[in-house]
Enzyme design. Structure first.
Site, PDB file in Angstrom:
ATOM      1  N   ASN A   1       0.857  -1.180   0.000  1.00 48.25           N
ATOM      2  CA  ASN A   1       0.000   0.000   0.000  1.00 48.25           C
ATOM      3  C   ASN A   1       0.891   1.227   0.000  1.00 48.25           C
ATOM      4  O   ASN A   1       2.094   1.131   0.220  1.00 48.25           O
ATOM      5  CB  ASN A   1      -0.935  -0.001   1.213  1.00 48.25           C
ATOM      6  CG  ASN A   1      -0.222   0.318   2.509  1.00 48.25           C
ATOM      7  OD1 ASN A   1       0.853  -0.216   2.780  1.00 48.25           O
ATOM      8  ND2 ASN A   1      -0.794   1.184   3.328  1.00 48.25           N
TER       9      ASN A   1
ATOM     10  N   HIS B   1       3.689   7.854  -6.934  1.00 44.64           N
ATOM     11  CA  HIS B   1       4.106   6.536  -6.499  1.00 44.64           C
ATOM     12  C   HIS B   1       5.569   6.516  -6.062  1.00 44.64           C
ATOM     13  O   HIS B   1       6.413   7.190  -6.638  1.00 44.64           O
ATOM     14  CB  HIS B   1       3.903   5.526  -7.623  1.00 44.64           C
ATOM     15  CG  HIS B   1       2.538   5.571  -8.230  1.00 44.64           C
ATOM     16  ND1 HIS B   1       1.430   6.012  -7.550  1.00 44.64           N
ATOM     17  CD2 HIS B   1       2.102   5.220  -9.463  1.00 44.64           C
ATOM     18  CE1 HIS B   1       0.369   5.929  -8.329  1.00 44.64           C
ATOM     19  NE2 HIS B   1       0.751   5.459  -9.501  1.00 44.64           N
TER      20      HIS B   1
END
Length: 211
Positions: free
Chosen positions: A59, A70
């Site tokens: 996660n 990200h």
């Protein structure tokens, strides 16, 4: 494709840093396959057609969730490892995560919720991520699922342990599973050893998708 009924291992330990990956809001649920990969939420997965490699993390960490990009945790070595291994032609910034599909790469997580530690994830959250992962795999059909941390693969497979590199059985038929060390700077492995396995991923990609 429906998700296999895998057993789940215990939730990741507090010192497993492999959760600092990409983010996707909206937890998955069991249900029929969708026409395309799930893309709901303000921080969608990085996906594209005909991917060579789909990275799978636990996660997002808190910084990745806050910035909306990200692998943006301080000290995270993901982007450096991609460049040094030849998976990307240069070192991308986390703000350039949307360029990954142009290099045949994508990224997703088992769990959408951002946390300070992967140990905060529950078994129910990990279980809820498996059907969604199956839908993504069915939609984009990557050649390789690259698990960014051994704990990620163990949670998905239910195995008690696994080696680094290519696994001997596939979670999804016809797709290679490859276990990478966590790119987090908190991971204990030296950078050179992490790079060895990212280079192994690049070699497997070239073998399966030459040219």
């Amino acid at each position: 494709m429906t998700a296999p009924a895998w057993p789940l291992s215990d939730p990741p330990s507090p010192d497993d840093p492999s959760h600092d990956g990409p983010s996707h809001n909206g937890l998955p649920h069991d249900g029929p396959p969708q026409d395309g990969p799930p893309q709901d939420g303000p921080l969608p997965d990085v996906l594209g057609p005909d991917l060579a490699v789909l990275f799978v993390g636990f996660n997002p960490g808190l910084r990745s969730g806050a910035l909306g990009h990200h692998y943006s945790g301080r000290g995270n070595q993901f982007w450096r490892l991609l460049a040094d291994s030849g998976l990307t032609p240069r070192r991308l910034r986390c703000e350039e995560d949307g360029l990954l599909p142009g290099f045949g790469l994508g990224s997703t997580n088992l769990v959408a919720r951002a946390t300070a530690s992967a140990a905060e994830l529950s078994r129910a959250e990990l279980r809820a991520g498996l059907p969604r992962l199956a839908r993504i795999v069915a939609a984009v059909r990557p050649a390789i699922l690259a698990h960014t941390g051994k704990g990620v693969y163990l949670a998905a497979s239910g195995r008690p342990d696994a080696p680094w590199g290519v696994q001997d059985t596939a979670l999804f038929p016809g797709i290679t599973d490859l276990v990478l060390p966590s790119p987090s700077g908190l991971a204990r492995l030296p950078y050179a050893e992490k790079l060895h396995w990212f280079r192994a991923l690049a070699a497997e990609r070239d073998r399966l998708r030459p040219g």
